[in-house]
Design an enzyme around this catalytic site. Structure first.
Site, PDB file in Angstrom:
ATOM      1  N   SER A 132      41.867  35.710  44.759  1.00 15.91           N
ATOM      2  CA  SER A 132      41.232  35.709  43.440  1.00 15.91           C
ATOM      3  C   SER A 132      42.151  36.405  42.443  1.00 15.91           C
ATOM      4  O   SER A 132      43.005  37.197  42.834  1.00 15.91           O
ATOM      5  CB  SER A 132      39.906  36.454  43.496  1.00 15.91           C
ATOM      6  OG  SER A 132      40.161  37.845  43.601  1.00 15.91           O
ATOM      7  N   ASP A 133      41.938  36.135  41.163  1.00 14.80           N
ATOM      8  CA  ASP A 133      42.547  36.998  40.164  1.00 14.80           C
ATOM      9  C   ASP A 133      41.831  38.348  40.257  1.00 14.80           C
ATOM     10  O   ASP A 133      40.789  38.463  40.903  1.00 14.80           O
ATOM     11  CB  ASP A 133      42.433  36.394  38.756  1.00 14.80           C
ATOM     12  CG  ASP A 133      43.422  37.034  37.780  1.00 14.80           C
ATOM     13  OD1 ASP A 133      43.992  38.098  38.111  1.00 14.80           O
ATOM     14  OD2 ASP A 133      43.626  36.481  36.680  1.00 14.80           O
ATOM     15  N   TRP A 134      42.374  39.330  39.590  1.00 13.52           N
ATOM     16  CA  TRP A 134      41.939  40.728  39.770  1.00 13.52           C
ATOM     17  C   TRP A 134      40.555  40.960  39.138  1.00 13.52           C
ATOM     18  O   TRP A 134      40.424  41.471  38.051  1.00 13.52           O
ATOM     19  CB  TRP A 134      42.993  41.662  39.205  1.00 13.52           C
ATOM     20  CG  TRP A 134      44.057  42.095  40.172  1.00 13.52           C
ATOM     21  CD1 TRP A 134      44.465  43.386  40.371  1.00 13.52           C
ATOM     22  CD2 TRP A 134      44.843  41.321  41.079  1.00 13.52           C
ATOM     23  NE1 TRP A 134      45.447  43.433  41.342  1.00 13.52           N
ATOM     24  CE2 TRP A 134      45.698  42.181  41.797  1.00 13.52           C
ATOM     25  CE3 TRP A 134      44.897  39.948  41.389  1.00 13.52           C
ATOM     26  CZ2 TRP A 134      46.590  41.753  42.777  1.00 13.52           C
ATOM     27  CZ3 TRP A 134      45.788  39.508  42.365  1.00 13.52           C
ATOM     28  CH2 TRP A 134      46.609  40.397  43.034  1.00 13.52           C
ATOM     29  N   THR A 135      39.543  40.562  39.883  1.00 10.81           N
ATOM     30  CA  THR A 135      38.186  40.540  39.346  1.00 10.81           C
ATOM     31  C   THR A 135      37.330  41.623  39.962  1.00 10.81           C
ATOM     32  O   THR A 135      37.586  42.080  41.059  1.00 10.81           O
ATOM     33  CB  THR A 135      37.511  39.211  39.737  1.00 10.81           C
ATOM     34  OG1 THR A 135      38.508  38.224  39.854  1.00 10.81           O
ATOM     35  CG2 THR A 135      36.475  38.799  38.719  1.00 10.81           C
TER      36      THR A 135
END
Ligand code: BGC
Length: 775
Positions: free
Chosen positions: A272-275
């Site tokens: 994932s992107d940094w979520t």
């Protein structure tokens, strides 16, 4: 507290439980999975980067210390021979902390040219070499994956991250990304093509719903990723922050499994992107293997949901296996002894040379450029002439040791700059930066420092300088980065001070018979139509990396003949872009700032209708005969080229297009030949023509020719038919238009497709909302 108690109870659980053992690399992946406890599996799918979370049961030290400043790490499980691995940004080179506590060494990385510069070279061999140099730094600084390249489509010129991306066209985006991936991965480290997908704005980026038709997804927004996956097999793909048609991409099975893996054959890992925390079970089920940067609650959720039956352990195991396959590729698993000493000098040279090929000469009346060698009194205006912008801000920035500004570059190239003007800018900068000091401390690395705005330069001062200088160069600079989109006023457009400077300098210098050159030190498209008639020459230097000033001087001097071509359109006006109707321009935007989010909600933003459908960039402008300032593919040279002998031949399932390019001018140069295909009509309306291949010549001496051969697969001729859920190549007459831009076609050849070709794909990623779709 909750985190700590979880860690303690987990460590206790590990200590008391009888644990089967295996070793990664000795035992098979299946055996290692079998030996893992449920908790270990759950934690393995969560990054270990969040403060207070130091890896499985805190058995190891803080993994963030492996390479300070890296964006994230994966969880190690030492008892199974699984090391932690290091993931670090980004598209313009490795981003790590340059200085470490109690350590006299420095860890600077090379600030390579931004992606838009690389795309402007249209030279995939060169871009691959840049990738090799980037990958070498990743490896030698002890990292495992470069979180790059970014490859979202330039849907709208205001997207704050366009500088990290390549183009408005998916073929360029895909080919450039594949070249970088192949280059980086040739060094034994991985990449993460990002942000998959539909991440075309920064305004409320972590919540926005990108509402996109199936056709636009297939032909525009997914196409580049498809090319990169098939041509380069990146180790990893990074899912984006946004939703597509109502579902977060990180939770979207159709996107991450049906399309990416089942249809395209992607073999790697999705992170994932940094979520923050999302629906973890949905992410695991979708095939988002690794959740970054990692929160302990996510691991808890996986365990709880397996126990409650809401998540199947088979889904978890599938992600775990892909994680293990990834780990086995990494330098950390192979125990690579990195040097911390990449050859920064050699990489600076690669930066300088590759950026030089991405300079786009927009205007050059009466051969204003190249400059006469040795000019000693250049009137150098514009604050960024003295403070060159090497790259954008945020995770796409690099901690580089230095940036060569233009006045330094000019001096290095044997020119001299007018000292009185330099003194004015030096003083102004010192004063303004002092004023901005406190604000800039607060902004931190993420937003990057605020830069002083262009000062108002007195008219009488300019008038004097027209007397005592040889010619004028004015640089206009722009910067942007993740979290915010650009503004129209004084960003896409010139500010009042810039406009006044340009008007006054051109008036006074022209009155004395002296030339004026404008340099654009920008990360994305700006408005040029209203002022481009004023200067004699315009060089689009982009943000050329840490050697920027030297690179621009190389082009100004003619040491390098500019051969960059635009990978996007420069419109007459911002509102000419159909996407401007529903791009959140002008909103105060800041990524997760709640106050702004409320403000935005009041304006009913939270989704973006991609109403323009596939009519992005030149597909719209060219088909609708809409006037542009500079067309897609455009770029001048100090020499001229002739195109001849175009031909097309069928070879198996491919079409081979050849064209002879001859240098008809007086100096050596390289040319970019572009092939646009005008397709046979069919059920769906098609653009007038679409880029299907391109090639770049070697450096051709005056009179020298080269025959370029470019391949187009028959399936590349397809359009996406939503009714049939299929790629359709219509039978009929096709025309290959070969030229130096979409508006400068020099040769054309026709060929016939005898039989239609229909390739059905899964009918997925359907729109859930009505919108006013452009026809
Ligand atoms: C960016 C990513 C980046 C990640 C790690 C996010 O804010 O969107 O592109 O790779 O941070 O730094």
């Amino acid at each position: 507290m909750k985190k700590i108690s979880f860690l303690l109870s987990f460590a206790f659980a590990l200590a008391t439980q009888a644990q089967p053992t295996a070793k990664l690399g000795v035992n098979s992946i299946d055996e290692v999975v079998k030996a893992m406890t449920l908790q270990e599996k759950a934690q393995f799918l969560i990054g270990s980067s969040i403060t207070n979370f130091n890896g499985v049961g805190a058995v190891v030290g803080n993994t963030m210390n492996l390479v300070p400043g890296a964006a994230g790490t994966t969880v190690p499980i030492p008892r199974l021979g699984i090391p932690s691995t290091v993931l670090a940004d980004g598209p313009a080179g490795l981003r790590i902390a340059p200085i470490r506590d109690n350590d006299n060494s420095t860890y600077y990385c090379t600030g390579f040219p931004i992606s838009t510069v690389l795309a402007s070279t249209w030279n995939t061999d060169l871009v691959k070499k840049v990738g090799e140099a980037m990958g070498n730094e990743v490896r030698e600084y002890g990292c495992d994956v470069l979180l790059a390249p970014g490859m979202n489509i330039h849907r709208n010129p205001l997207c704050g991250r366009n500088f990290e991306y390549y183009s408005e066209d998916p073929l360029i985006a895909g080919k450039m990304a594949a070249a970088i991936v192949n280059g980086v991965q040739s060094q034994g480290v991985g990449t993460s093509i990002k942000h998959f997908a539909g991440n075309n704005q920064e305004t409320i980026r972590t919540r926005n719903d990108a509402r996109i038709t199936q056709r636009a997804l297939r032909e525009i927004y997914l196409k580049g990723f498809e090319i990169a996956v098939k041509e380069a097999q990146p180790w990893t793909v990074m899912s984006s922050y946004n939703k597509i048609n109502g579902t977060y991409t990180q939770e979207d099975y159709e996107l991450l499994t049906t399309i990416l893996r089942d249809e395209w054959g992607f073999k790697g890992l999705v992170m994932s992107d940094w979520t923050g925390q999302r629906n973890t079970a949905a992410q695991v089920h979708a095939g988002n293997d690794l959740m970054m940067p990692g929160q302990i609650e996510q691991a808890n959720e996986i365990v709880a949901k397996i126990k409650s039956g809401e998540l199947s352990e088979a889904d978890v195991d599938a992600c775990v296996k892909r994680m293990l396959q990834y780990i086995m590729l990494t330098p950390h698993f192979k125990d690579y002894k990195f040097s911390n000493k990449p050859d920064l000098k050699a990489h600076a040279a690669i930066t300088r040379n590759s950026a030089a090929e991405g300079m786009v000469l927009l205007k050059n009346n009466e051969a204003t450029l190249p400059l006469t060698a040795g000019l000693k009194n250049i009137a150098l205006f514009g604050i960024t002439s003295y403070d060159f912008i090497a790259g954008g801000t945020g995770s796409g920035d690099v901690n580089k040791a230095y940036v060569v500004d233009l006045q330094q570059g000019l001096q290095n190239a044997g020119f001299g700059v007018q000292p009185k003007i330099k003194a004015v800018y030096d003083k102004f900068r010192a004063y303004e930066y002092e004023k901005l000091q406190e604000i800039n401390k607060q902004r931190g690395w993420y937003l990057g420092p605020l830069r002083p705005e262009e000062p108002v330069i007195e008219e009488s001062f300019i008038n004097f300088r027209a007397d005592d200088s040889d010619l004028a160069i004015i640089t206009f600079g722009r910067n942007s980065g993740e979290g915010n989109d650009r503004r129209i006023n004084a960003d896409f457009e010139l500010s009042d001070a810039e406009r006044a400077l340009l008007t006054n300098v051109t008036r006074d210098f022209h009155a004395k018979g002296k030339k004026v050159v404008v340099i654009l030190n920008v990360g994305g498209v700006i408005e040029t139509a209203s002022w481009k008639h004023l200067p004699d020459a315009i060089l689009l230097a982009w943000q050329a990396g840490q050697e920027g000033g030297n690179t621009v001087a190389d082009a100004l001097k003619g040491t390098v003949n500019p051969s960059g071509h635009l990978p996007m359109t420069f419109p007459m006006d911002y509102t000419d872009h159909p996407s401007s109707r529903n791009f959140p321009a002008g909103f105060v935007s800041s990524w997760d700032d709640e106050q702004n989010a409320t403000l935005l909600k009041k304006k009913d933003v939270g989704f973006t209708n991609y109403e323009e459908d596939i009519w992005v960039g030149y597909r719209y402008f060219n088909t609708n005969k809409k006037e542009v300032s500079y067309p897609f593919g455009y770029g001048l040279s100090y020499t001229t080229f002739n195109y001849s002998n175009a031909d097309v031949k069928k070879s198996g399932n491919d079409w081979k297009v050849t064209v002879k390019v001859t240098n008809t001018g007086k100096v050596a140069g390289k040319e970019v030949a572009q092939i646009y295909i005008k397709a046979a009509p069919g059920e769906v309306k098609k653009p007038l023509c679409e880029l299907k291949a391109f090639g770049k010549t070697q450096l051709l001496s005056p009179g020298q020719s080269e025959i370029l051969t470019m391949t187009i697969k028959n399936s590349d001729l397809a359009s996406f038919n939503e009714g049939k859920s299929a790629w359709v190549v219509d039978a009929g007459q096709y025309t290959a238009l070969i030229g130096a831009s979409v508006a400068d076609i020099r040769q054309s050849v026709q060929f016939a497709v005898a039989k239609p070709q229909i390739t059905e794909v899964h009918n997925v990623l359907k729109m859930k909302n009505e919108m006013n779709r452009m026809k």
